[in-house]
Write an enzyme that holds these catalytic residues in place. Structure first.
Site, mmCIF file in Angstrom:
data_model
loop_
_atom_site.group_PDB
_atom_site.id
_atom_site.type_symbol
_atom_site.label_atom_id
_atom_site.label_comp_id
_atom_site.label_asym_id
_atom_site.label_seq_id
_atom_site.Cartn_x
_atom_site.Cartn_y
_atom_site.Cartn_z
ATOM 1 N N ILE A 54 0.887 -1.166 0.000
ATOM 2 C CA ILE A 54 0.000 0.000 0.000
ATOM 3 C C ILE A 54 0.921 1.210 0.000
ATOM 4 O O ILE A 54 1.807 1.336 0.855
ATOM 5 C CB ILE A 54 -0.954 -0.018 1.208
ATOM 6 N N SER A 55 0.773 2.095 -0.973
ATOM 7 C CA SER A 55 1.673 3.239 -1.111
ATOM 8 C C SER A 55 1.528 4.213 0.052
ATOM 9 O O SER A 55 0.490 4.279 0.705
ATOM 10 C CB SER A 55 1.389 3.987 -2.416
ATOM 11 N N GLN A 56 2.583 4.986 0.267
ATOM 12 C CA GLN A 56 2.532 5.977 1.341
ATOM 13 C C GLN A 56 1.463 7.013 1.030
ATOM 14 O O GLN A 56 1.155 7.293 -0.134
ATOM 15 C CB GLN A 56 3.896 6.619 1.512
#
Length: 214
Positions: free
Chosen positions: A50-52
Site C-alpha cells: 500500500i503506497s505511502q
C-alpha cells in the site's frame, strides 16, 4: 497524515478530504493501527504494497479528480487508492492480477461502503477494454514503459499517471495526456519507488469480474 501530504505539496482539496475520510488502517493489517497513518508504504502480501499517503495523494490530484470522473485503476492491491477515488465521487474501475488480493480488496471495499467500485481480476497491461474509454487512468505499479493498451483506452482530453522504470533502478512518476485530437504527450515528474507491474503468465485464463456485493 493529511497534514504531511499537504506540507509535501498535495493541494487539491477534494483529494485531501478523501485522504481524511478513508480509514487507511482498514486496508493494511498492522499490530498498531496508527502505524497505517505514517507517511510510508506497507507490505500487504504477495509482493505488493500500500503506497505511502503522500504518493496516493499526489497521484490522485494529478488525475484532476471530481465526481463522475471515469477512472481505471491498474493494480487494486489493498483497495485503498480505489476507495480514495470513490470517496471523491469518481466512477472507479479497478483491476488486480493477484486473485487473493483482488478478492480481499473486493470484500473490504464492500464492507466499508465503497460497493460502487467495479473490480476484476486480470492482466493490468491489457486494461479493461470493454469499459473504455476512461477519463483518467492511474497505475499503482511500475512498468518499464507506458503500456500501449492503456494509452488506447484513455479518452481524448484524459490523463494517465503511471510510475515507469526498472524494478531495480531509477523510476519516475509520469503524466500521460491525450489531447482532443488524440495526440499523446508524456511528462516525467518526481522519482518514486514502486513494485513492478507484472504481466499475466501466458497460461493465465482471461479476466474474471468480481461481483460487487452492495
Amino acid at each position: 497524515m493529511v497534514a504531511v501530504a499537504a506540507r509535501r505539496g498535495v493541494r487539491d482539496s477534494a483529494t485531501l478530504r478523501a485522504l481524511r475520510a478513508v480509514p487507511r488502517h482498514e486496508f493494511v493489517e498492522l499490530a498498531d493501527p496508527l502505524e497505517a497513518y505514517a507517511d510510508r508504504p506497507h507490505a500487504i502480501g504477495y509482493g505488493a504494497t500500500i503506497s505511502q499517503p503522500y504518493v496516493v495523494g499526489r497521484m490522485t490530484e494529478l488525475l484532476g479528480p471530481k465526481p463522475g470522473l471515469r477512472v481505471l485503476e491498474v493494480g487494486t492491491g489493498s483497495g485503498y487508492q480505489a476507495a480514495v477515488l470513490a470517496e471523491i465521487g469518481c466512477e472507479v474501475f479497478t483491476i488486480e492480477l493477484v486473485a487473493p488480493l483482488a478478492t480481499l480488496a473486493r470484500s473490504r471495499l464492500d464492507r466499508l461502503g465503497y460497493g460502487a467500485v467495479r473490480s476484476r481480476q486480470g492482466d493490468g497491461y491489457l486494461g479493461w477494454p470493454e469499459a473504455a474509454p476512461f477519463d483518467a487512468i492511474v497505475v499503482t505499479a511500475a512498468a518499464p514503459q507506458v503500456p500501449p493498451a492503456l494509452v488506447a483506452q484513455l479518452r481524448p482530453g484524459g490523463t494517465m499517471v503511471i510510475p515507469t522504470g526498472p524494478s531495480d533502478g531509477v523510476q519516475h512518476l509520469v503524466a500521460v495526456t491525450k489531447d482532443v485530437r488524440g495526440r499523446v504527450r508524456t511528462r516525467r515528474l518526481e522519482p518514486v519507488r514502486f513494485v513492478p507491474l507484472v504481466p499475466a503468465d501466458t497460461g493465465t485464463t482471461g479476466p474474471q469480474r468480481i461481483p460487487n456485493r452492495r
